[in-house]
Design a protein around this motif. Structure first.
Motif, PDB file in Angstrom:
ATOM      1  N   GLY A  57      45.604  14.328  37.014  1.00 31.70           N
ATOM      2  CA  GLY A  57      46.145  14.843  37.860  1.00 31.70           C
ATOM      3  C   GLY A  57      45.535  14.485  39.378  1.00 31.70           C
ATOM      4  N   LYS A  58      44.310  14.378  39.172  1.00 28.27           N
ATOM      5  CA  LYS A  58      43.541  14.299  40.386  1.00 28.27           C
ATOM      6  C   LYS A  58      43.824  13.208  41.439  1.00 28.27           C
ATOM      7  CE  LYS A  58      38.636  13.377  41.699  1.00 28.27           C
ATOM      8  NZ  LYS A  58      37.381  13.313  41.422  1.00 28.27           N
ATOM      9  N   SER A  59      44.029  13.660  42.613  1.00 27.89           N
ATOM     10  CA  SER A  59      44.759  12.505  43.698  1.00 27.89           C
ATOM     11  C   SER A  59      46.113  12.141  43.238  1.00 27.89           C
ATOM     12  CB  SER A  59      43.946  11.448  43.845  1.00 27.89           C
ATOM     13  OG  SER A  59      43.791  10.681  45.115  1.00 27.89           O
ATOM     14  N   SER A  60      46.743  12.672  42.469  1.00 27.14           N
ATOM     15  CA  SER A  60      48.167  12.302  42.301  1.00 27.14           C
ATOM     16  C   SER A  60      49.308  13.270  43.020  1.00 27.14           C
ATOM     17  CB  SER A  60      48.359  12.522  40.770  1.00 27.14           C
ATOM     18  OG  SER A  60      49.803  12.513  40.430  1.00 27.14           O
ATOM     19  N   PRO A  61      50.097  12.588  43.802  1.00 25.94           N
ATOM     20  CA  PRO A  61      51.200  13.180  44.576  1.00 25.94           C
ATOM     21  C   PRO A  61      52.586  13.576  43.712  1.00 25.94           C
ATOM     22  CG  PRO A  61      51.278  10.986  45.163  1.00 25.94           C
ATOM     23  CD  PRO A  61      50.266  10.983  44.077  1.00 25.94           C
ATOM     24  N   ILE A  62      52.165  13.096  42.349  1.00 29.11           N
ATOM     25  CA  ILE A  62      53.652  13.274  41.614  1.00 29.11           C
ATOM     26  C   ILE A  62      53.692  14.702  40.873  1.00 29.11           C
ATOM     27  CG2 ILE A  62      54.560  12.541  39.162  1.00 29.11           C
ATOM     28  CD1 ILE A  62      53.011   9.901  39.571  1.00 29.11           C
ATOM     29  N   SER A  63      54.906  15.338  41.025  1.00 28.55           N
ATOM     30  CA  SER A  63      55.438  16.581  40.666  1.00 28.55           C
ATOM     31  C   SER A  63      54.222  17.565  41.248  1.00 28.55           C
ATOM     32  CB  SER A  63      55.525  16.700  39.159  1.00 28.55           C
ATOM     33  OG  SER A  63      56.051  17.935  38.886  1.00 28.55           O
ATOM     34  N   GLN A  64      53.651  18.457  40.403  1.00 27.56           N
ATOM     35  CA  GLN A  64      52.641  19.149  40.843  1.00 27.56           C
ATOM     36  C   GLN A  64      51.159  18.697  39.821  1.00 27.56           C
ATOM     37  OE1 GLN A  64      53.885  23.398  39.980  1.00 27.56           O
ATOM     38  NE2 GLN A  64      53.460  23.314  37.766  1.00 27.56           N
ATOM     39  N   LYS A  65      51.248  17.500  39.436  1.00 21.38           N
ATOM     40  CA  LYS A  65      50.138  17.027  38.319  1.00 21.38           C
ATOM     41  C   LYS A  65      48.737  17.168  39.276  1.00 21.38           C
ATOM     42  CE  LYS A  65      50.217  13.376  36.215  1.00 21.38           C
ATOM     43  NZ  LYS A  65      50.296  11.980  35.660  1.00 21.38           N
ATOM     44  N   ASP A  69      54.591  21.251  28.503  1.00 20.20           N
ATOM     45  CA  ASP A  69      53.360  20.473  28.987  1.00 20.20           C
ATOM     46  C   ASP A  69      53.081  20.909  30.525  1.00 20.20           C
ATOM     47  OD1 ASP A  69      55.296  19.073  30.500  1.00 20.20           O
ATOM     48  OD2 ASP A  69      54.759  17.226  29.905  1.00 20.20           O
ATOM     49  N   LEU A  70      53.780  21.940  30.893  1.00 19.76           N
ATOM     50  CA  LEU A  70      53.714  22.283  32.459  1.00 19.76           C
ATOM     51  C   LEU A  70      53.873  21.372  33.422  1.00 19.76           C
ATOM     52  CD1 LEU A  70      50.338  24.194  31.980  1.00 19.76           C
ATOM     53  CD2 LEU A  70      52.502  24.972  31.207  1.00 19.76           C
ATOM     54  N   ILE A  71      54.546  20.214  33.231  1.00 21.47           N
ATOM     55  CA  ILE A  71      54.554  19.310  34.129  1.00 21.47           C
ATOM     56  C   ILE A  71      55.961  18.608  34.288  1.00 21.47           C
ATOM     57  CG2 ILE A  71      53.421  17.244  32.968  1.00 21.47           C
ATOM     58  CD1 ILE A  71      53.072  18.073  36.559  1.00 21.47           C
ATOM     59  N   SER A  72      56.580  18.084  32.930  1.00 23.05           N
ATOM     60  CA  SER A  72      57.668  17.238  32.766  1.00 23.05           C
ATOM     61  C   SER A  72      59.138  18.150  33.374  1.00 23.05           C
ATOM     62  CB  SER A  72      57.841  16.970  31.344  1.00 23.05           C
ATOM     63  OG  SER A  72      56.820  16.190  30.866  1.00 23.05           O
ATOM     64  N   PHE A  73      59.318  18.562  34.667  1.00 21.35           N
ATOM     65  CA  PHE A  73      60.348  19.115  35.010  1.00 21.35           C
ATOM     66  C   PHE A  73      61.568  18.180  35.361  1.00 21.35           C
ATOM     67  CE2 PHE A  73      56.596  21.524  37.162  1.00 21.35           C
ATOM     68  CZ  PHE A  73      56.914  22.945  36.662  1.00 21.35           C
ATOM     69  N   PRO A  74      62.644  18.546  34.928  1.00 14.50           N
ATOM     70  CA  PRO A  74      63.912  17.448  35.127  1.00 14.50           C
ATOM     71  C   PRO A  74      63.957  17.046  36.605  1.00 14.50           C
ATOM     72  CG  PRO A  74      64.676  19.843  34.769  1.00 14.50           C
ATOM     73  CD  PRO A  74      63.188  19.832  34.521  1.00 14.50           C
ATOM     74  N   LYS A  75      63.987  16.005  36.841  1.00 21.19           N
ATOM     75  CA  LYS A  75      64.310  15.358  38.299  1.00 21.19           C
ATOM     76  C   LYS A  75      65.772  15.806  38.710  1.00 21.19           C
ATOM     77  CE  LYS A  75      61.007  11.675  37.604  1.00 21.19           C
ATOM     78  NZ  LYS A  75      60.753   9.913  37.919  1.00 21.19           N
ATOM     79  N   ILE A  76      66.019  16.149  40.009  1.00 17.56           N
ATOM     80  CA  ILE A  76      67.257  16.258  40.651  1.00 17.56           C
ATOM     81  C   ILE A  76      67.559  15.011  41.273  1.00 17.56           C
ATOM     82  CG2 ILE A  76      68.652  17.848  42.244  1.00 17.56           C
ATOM     83  CD1 ILE A  76      66.404  20.115  41.829  1.00 17.56           C
ATOM     84  N   THR A  77      68.725  14.443  40.686  1.00 18.72           N
ATOM     85  CA  THR A  77      69.318  13.142  41.265  1.00 18.72           C
ATOM     86  C   THR A  77      70.650  13.497  41.990  1.00 18.72           C
ATOM     87  OG1 THR A  77      70.061  12.597  39.153  1.00 18.72           O
ATOM     88  CG2 THR A  77      67.749  11.847  39.756  1.00 18.72           C
ATOM     89  N   ASP A  78      71.222  14.624  41.390  1.00 25.09           N
ATOM     90  CA  ASP A  78      72.757  14.877  42.071  1.00 25.09           C
ATOM     91  C   ASP A  78      72.378  16.346  42.353  1.00 25.09           C
ATOM     92  OD1 ASP A  78      75.363  15.503  42.477  1.00 25.09           O
ATOM     93  OD2 ASP A  78      75.991  14.502  40.506  1.00 25.09           O
TER      94      ASP A  78
END
Length: 538
Positions: A375-383, A483-492
């Motif tokens: 997760g370090k230096s990652s802007p993805i989700s809350q990683k 896994d505390l990270i794999s949230f569903p993406k909102i596309t609609d």
């Protein structure tokens, strides 16, 4: 956000039991242990089904899961926060911690992306951009202050009374007489190359200039009693010089000096604030195994028997890159670093009991950003932003115990400490954090409605239902995945509730006030001007 000024809060804190040898001390001691590069998922209490293996990445192999019996107990007897956020990488997170502010004010957008000082020369020092730092707040409250461990910044303008730094200030690329455990740059045929000073060999694997902060560390003391200089290299006594060597482990040195400071201040009846920025959790060059490619150097071996820890005394022999640890040092892996942190927390609790201050000390454990290689230096989700946060204060009237499903930001630590220290920050001085004390000590159900982080020019923000990451991807966070990270993406947005859409709109209104990377990247030309002093509450 303004520091909460509730007169009743200090009355609640007054329920702290003051031991007979605490003399006239009225305020609780505060220990803030800020670990390095450790995601919330690495601690078993967070219940993740995935954690980091020795080479980094993801694993569900139980042998690589940390064992933290002491932190588990403190989290259950005190409380721990389900969703605490820092920034995505260490420098900006430490800036947030030490100032209670976001990058639009202190200008530390990323480790290598910092706003220039008003004169245009160099990056803006935190103590100049934010003079009401965490050290100033504690000092204003009458606390003796100690900073131990990692600094990663110019320290000269902070108000800490004493310190123990590993590595010491200015030790990078500089020969320290006590140790050659460092990677340094040398010019070869006009080109800069990195060499291991211990082996005198060029480093061909990807690495960076660094001084050893684990084994045979570079250590510097600040304002230590008995020295006539502000900064001195350690070991600096005959006894210390005799004992120092390959078996010296940096995190042990830090804790020794912290405990010595605590003992002195307890005898003097003076409350103390310890800011312990441990390196544990951070990867590093493994000087004991220079050709291994290890990501996290091993720690001294420890053992938990169900009630207490024991530690095997390190026995390391050899020189110039060829060493034998004789089975006294663990294998590589972040889980061993976390285990050792648990051992050190056990030492802390024992020290509190020994000094008779367990019921007059507030202990906070957290980390600065996500794990390296994950997760370090990652802007993805809350990683990059999701970190552990545990608060243990057995003598305080805490109305919350165990897991708390609330949102907390690392910027909240400074105003929380201000409330504990009875220090009022003037309204004219912007603070982005919000004190946790009302939540911890009253029947308040929630803490804050949203949390925020930054990653270079990008903004990361979430509420209880939705999250926008640094890539402008939106997630439904109403439920927490295994896994505390794999949230569903909102596309609609038509497929989520009206409450989700409403919260999205509220978060979008939050962002503009902090999204100043392009328009106000550097310090104001004239600095920040006069600042109203901190006020001690009556």
């Amino acid at each position: 956000m303004k520091v909460t000024n509730h007169k009743t809060l200090w009355a609640l804190l007054g329920s702290i039991i003051i031991s007979s040898n605490a003399m006239a001390q009225e305020k609780p001691n505060i220990i803030l242990l800020y670990a390095d590069d450790i995601s919330a998922r690495e601690l078993p209490i967070y219940g993740s089904t995935v954690w980091s293996p020795p080479k980094g990445g993801n694993s569900s192999d139980i042998q690589y899961r940390a064992k933290t019996p002491v932190l588990n107990q403190l989290a259950e007897e005190g409380c721990y926060i389900k969703t605490a956020w820092a920034a995505t990488v260490c420098g900006p997170s430490r800036a947030m911690m030490m100032t209670g502010r976001y990058a639009h004010l202190h200008k530390w957008w990323h480790n290598k992306d910092k706003g220039k000082a008003p004169d245009g020369k160099g990056s803006w020092n935190l103590y100049d951009s934010s003079p009401h730092s965490i050290a100033n707040v504690a000092k204003a409250g009458g606390y003796a202050t100690f900073w131990a461990g990692k600094t990663q910044m110019n320290i000269e303008g902070f108000a800490f009374d004493e310190g123990c730094f590993t590595p010491g200030e200015g030790s990078y690329n500089k020969a320290i007489h006590t140790t050659d455990f460092r990677l340094e740059t040398r010019k070869v045929n006009g080109k800069k190359k990195i060499f291991n000073a211990d082996t005198n060999k060029e480093i061909h694997k990807k690495s960076y200039v660094q001084s050893g902060w684990y084994w045979k560390p570079h250590v510097q003391l600040m304002n230590h009693p008995g020295t006539n200089k502000k900064l001195v290299w350690w070991p600096n006594t005959k006894k210390a010089k005799k004992e120092f060597g390959l078996n010296t482990f940096g995190p042990d040195v830090e804790l020794d000096f912290i405990f010595e400071f605590m003992e002195r201040k307890q005898k003097e009846g003076e409350p103390f604030f310890v800011y312990h920025t441990s390196h544990l959790g951070h990867d590093a060059w493994d000087f004991l195994h220079p050709g291994s490619g290890n990501k996290w150097p091993g720690t001294p071996k420890i053992n938990w028997d169900g009630t207490k820890y024991s530690r095997i005394e390190p026995h390391i022999t050899g020189d110039k890159g060829v060493y034998n640890t004789h089975g006294t040092v663990t294998e590589s892996g972040i889980h061993h670093h976390i285990n050792y942190l648990d051992y050190q927390v056990w030492q802390y609790i024992n020290k509190f009991k020994e000094l008779g201050i367990e019921n007059n000390t507030i202990f906070i454990f957290c980390a600065d950003n996500g794990t390296s290689g994950y997760g370090k230096s990652s802007p993805i989700s809350q990683k990059g932003t999701h970190v552990p946060l545990i608060i243990y204060a057995p003598g305080m009237h805490m109305t919350k115990k165990g897991l708390q499903d609330v949102l907390v930001n690392i910027s909240d630590m400074l105003p929380t400490i201000a409330d504990i220290a009875q220090v009022e920050i003037p309204d004219s001085y912007e603070i982005n954090g919000e004190s946790l004390l009302p939540f911890l000590t009253t029947d308040k159900k929630t803490h804050r409605n949203w949390i925020y982080a930054y990653h270079k020019e990008t903004q990361i923000v979430r509420g209880n239902l939705v999250l926008k990451d640094g890539n402008n991807v939106w997630y439904d966070v109403s439920r927490t995945p295994e896994d505390l990270i794999s949230f569903p993406k909102i596309t609609d947005w038509g497929k989520v509730s009206q409450a989700h859409r409403k919260e999205r709109d509220e978060l979008l209104r939050v962002i503009p006030q902090y999204d100043l990377h392009e328009t106000a990247h550097d310090a104001p030309v004239n600095g920040i001007g006069p600042v109203t002093p901190l006020i001690l509450k009556k």
